[in-house]
Design a protein around this motif. Structure first.
Motif, PDB file in Angstrom:
ATOM      1  N   ALA A   1     -29.773 -26.712 -22.475  1.00 47.79           N
ATOM      2  CA  ALA A   1     -29.939 -26.224 -21.105  1.00 47.79           C
ATOM      3  C   ALA A   1     -28.941 -26.890 -20.163  1.00 47.79           C
ATOM      4  O   ALA A   1     -28.398 -26.239 -19.256  1.00 47.79           O
ATOM      5  CB  ALA A   1     -31.370 -26.484 -20.633  1.00 47.79           C
ATOM      6  N   ASP A   2     -28.674 -28.189 -20.372  1.00 42.22           N
ATOM      7  CA  ASP A   2     -27.674 -28.883 -19.555  1.00 42.22           C
ATOM      8  C   ASP A   2     -26.311 -28.211 -19.687  1.00 42.22           C
ATOM      9  O   ASP A   2     -25.567 -28.080 -18.704  1.00 42.22           O
ATOM     10  CB  ASP A   2     -27.542 -30.346 -19.991  1.00 42.22           C
ATOM     11  CG  ASP A   2     -28.724 -31.205 -19.594  1.00 42.22           C
ATOM     12  OD1 ASP A   2     -29.499 -30.786 -18.710  1.00 42.22           O
ATOM     13  OD2 ASP A   2     -28.873 -32.294 -20.186  1.00 42.22           O
TER      14      ASP A   2
ATOM     15  N   ARG B   1     -26.194 -25.158 -17.488  1.00 41.28           N
ATOM     16  CA  ARG B   1     -26.139 -25.520 -16.064  1.00 41.28           C
ATOM     17  C   ARG B   1     -24.749 -26.012 -15.681  1.00 41.28           C
ATOM     18  O   ARG B   1     -24.217 -25.670 -14.608  1.00 41.28           O
ATOM     19  CB  ARG B   1     -27.182 -26.593 -15.752  1.00 41.28           C
ATOM     20  CG  ARG B   1     -28.598 -26.064 -15.661  1.00 41.28           C
ATOM     21  CD  ARG B   1     -29.523 -27.102 -15.052  1.00 41.28           C
ATOM     22  NE  ARG B   1     -29.691 -28.250 -15.928  1.00 41.28           N
ATOM     23  CZ  ARG B   1     -30.657 -28.360 -16.831  1.00 41.28           C
ATOM     24  NH1 ARG B   1     -31.547 -27.383 -16.975  1.00 41.28           N
ATOM     25  NH2 ARG B   1     -30.765 -29.444 -17.580  1.00 41.28           N
ATOM     26  N   ASN B   2     -24.146 -26.814 -16.546  1.00 40.27           N
ATOM     27  CA  ASN B   2     -22.838 -27.371 -16.227  1.00 40.27           C
ATOM     28  C   ASN B   2     -21.728 -26.337 -16.349  1.00 40.27           C
ATOM     29  O   ASN B   2     -20.727 -26.403 -15.626  1.00 40.27           O
ATOM     30  CB  ASN B   2     -22.568 -28.591 -17.103  1.00 40.27           C
ATOM     31  CG  ASN B   2     -23.377 -29.794 -16.655  1.00 40.27           C
ATOM     32  OD1 ASN B   2     -23.432 -30.116 -15.470  1.00 40.27           O
ATOM     33  ND2 ASN B   2     -24.025 -30.464 -17.599  1.00 40.27           N
TER      34      ASN B   2
ATOM     35  N   ARG C   1     -21.639 -24.498 -13.186  1.00 45.45           N
ATOM     36  CA  ARG C   1     -21.004 -25.298 -12.129  1.00 45.45           C
ATOM     37  C   ARG C   1     -19.493 -25.112 -12.089  1.00 45.45           C
ATOM     38  O   ARG C   1     -18.887 -25.154 -11.006  1.00 45.45           O
ATOM     39  CB  ARG C   1     -21.359 -26.779 -12.356  1.00 45.45           C
ATOM     40  CG  ARG C   1     -20.628 -27.764 -11.456  1.00 45.45           C
ATOM     41  CD  ARG C   1     -21.052 -29.207 -11.754  1.00 45.45           C
ATOM     42  NE  ARG C   1     -20.937 -29.562 -13.155  1.00 45.45           N
ATOM     43  CZ  ARG C   1     -19.801 -29.937 -13.746  1.00 45.45           C
ATOM     44  NH1 ARG C   1     -18.658 -29.973 -13.037  1.00 45.45           N
ATOM     45  NH2 ARG C   1     -19.777 -30.261 -15.025  1.00 45.45           N
TER      46      ARG C   1
ATOM     47  N   ARG D   1     -32.032 -19.619 -16.239  1.00 46.04           N
ATOM     48  CA  ARG D   1     -32.405 -20.805 -15.450  1.00 46.04           C
ATOM     49  C   ARG D   1     -31.194 -21.480 -14.837  1.00 46.04           C
ATOM     50  O   ARG D   1     -31.308 -22.188 -13.838  1.00 46.04           O
ATOM     51  CB  ARG D   1     -33.188 -21.788 -16.327  1.00 46.04           C
ATOM     52  CG  ARG D   1     -34.561 -21.281 -16.743  1.00 46.04           C
ATOM     53  CD  ARG D   1     -35.429 -22.414 -17.275  1.00 46.04           C
ATOM     54  NE  ARG D   1     -34.879 -23.025 -18.479  1.00 46.04           N
ATOM     55  CZ  ARG D   1     -35.136 -22.629 -19.708  1.00 46.04           C
ATOM     56  NH1 ARG D   1     -35.939 -21.589 -19.912  1.00 46.04           N
ATOM     57  NH2 ARG D   1     -34.630 -23.248 -20.751  1.00 46.04           N
ATOM     58  N   ALA D   2     -30.020 -21.254 -15.444  1.00 45.49           N
ATOM     59  CA  ALA D   2     -28.777 -21.829 -14.917  1.00 45.49           C
ATOM     60  C   ALA D   2     -28.098 -20.911 -13.908  1.00 45.49           C
ATOM     61  O   ALA D   2     -27.028 -21.245 -13.394  1.00 45.49           O
ATOM     62  CB  ALA D   2     -27.824 -22.128 -16.064  1.00 45.49           C
TER      63      ALA D   2
END
Length: 243
Positions: A121-122, A125-126, A129, A212-213
């Protein structure tokens, strides 16, 4: 601390043989990715030895990489064009670059090398970004077949010669959607261990992580040739976009 918490573990074990025959032809992936990169730049997570990134850059695109293993990067640097490609040494889940990128890609099931669901998941998200507005995040993974994980353990004989024997053992955790694989070779020099682990996920679970991201599924195919994806597909190429 598990060895699988070390993002450079895979490269240290496998860099020496990673380019041996057996990996897929990168040409279909390059043909698929090049139009999505537009004018670039593009970023490959877990760039490895440059199997896909280097032929993509050879088309005139600006391509950068993230790779946790200096051993893998050394192999990339030894290839034509590899000495000029910017590569950041770091964990792909952290996406330790600034961007923005028109294209980020993560191929050959490597998302599953992140053996913790939160680290997967990280990664999403990244990536979100560092994506440019309208940019694409492309992943390639297999579609898990429950029949492959319907047991707790599995043992396979890989090779037996007069000088050595190699066996491969799996331990499955179906609840966590993980497995640990140990390839063990016995020869005159002793016992050699090559551990490997994955945390697999079904396409709909990956879509949830992406959502979610802040990423949405824009396209999905069964392969790089854009074969339509259906219930019988054993792999998928998924294109996510912001918004």
């Amino acid at each position: 601390m598990s060895v699988f918490d070390d993002p450079g573990h895979f490269g240290r074990l496998w860099a020496a043989t990673y380019d041996d025959p057996g990996n897929p032809d990168p040409a279909p992936a390059v043909d698929f990715l090049a139009p999505l990169a537009g004018g670039g730049p593009a970023l490959e997570l877990a760039v490895g030895t440059g199997r896909v990134a280097l032929p993509l850059a050879a088309r005139g695109l600006t391509v950068e990489g993230v790779e946790a293993s200096p051993e893998m990067v050394a192999k990339l640097r030894a290839k034509p064009g590899g000495e000029h490609m910017p590569v950041t040494i770091g964990d792909m889940a952290d996406v330790p670059v600034s961007g923005p990128y028109r294209l980020v890609f993560l191929v050959f099931n490597t998302l599953f090398n992140l053996v913790d669901a939160e680290r997967q998941a990280d990664c999403f998200r990244n990536v979100a970004r560092v994506l440019a507005p309208g940019g694409a995040f492309v992943i390639e993974t297999f579609v898990p077949d429950p029949a492959n994980f319907d047991r707790d353990e599995q043992v396979q004989v890989r090779e037996v010669t007069e000088d050595s024997a190699t066996i491969r053992m799996h331990r499955y955790d179906r609840a966590a959607q993980t497995f640990v694989r140990q390839t063990i070779t016995f020869d005159a020099d002793g016992v050699h261990l090559h551990p490997f682990a994955m945390r697999y996920a079904w396409p709909e679970q990956i879509d949830e992580m992406a959502g979610r991201a802040g990423l949405r599924l824009a396209e999905r195919y069964a392969d790089w040739d854009r074969t339509p994806f259906d219930a019988d597909s054993r792999s998928h190429i998924s294109v996510y976009r912001l918004g």
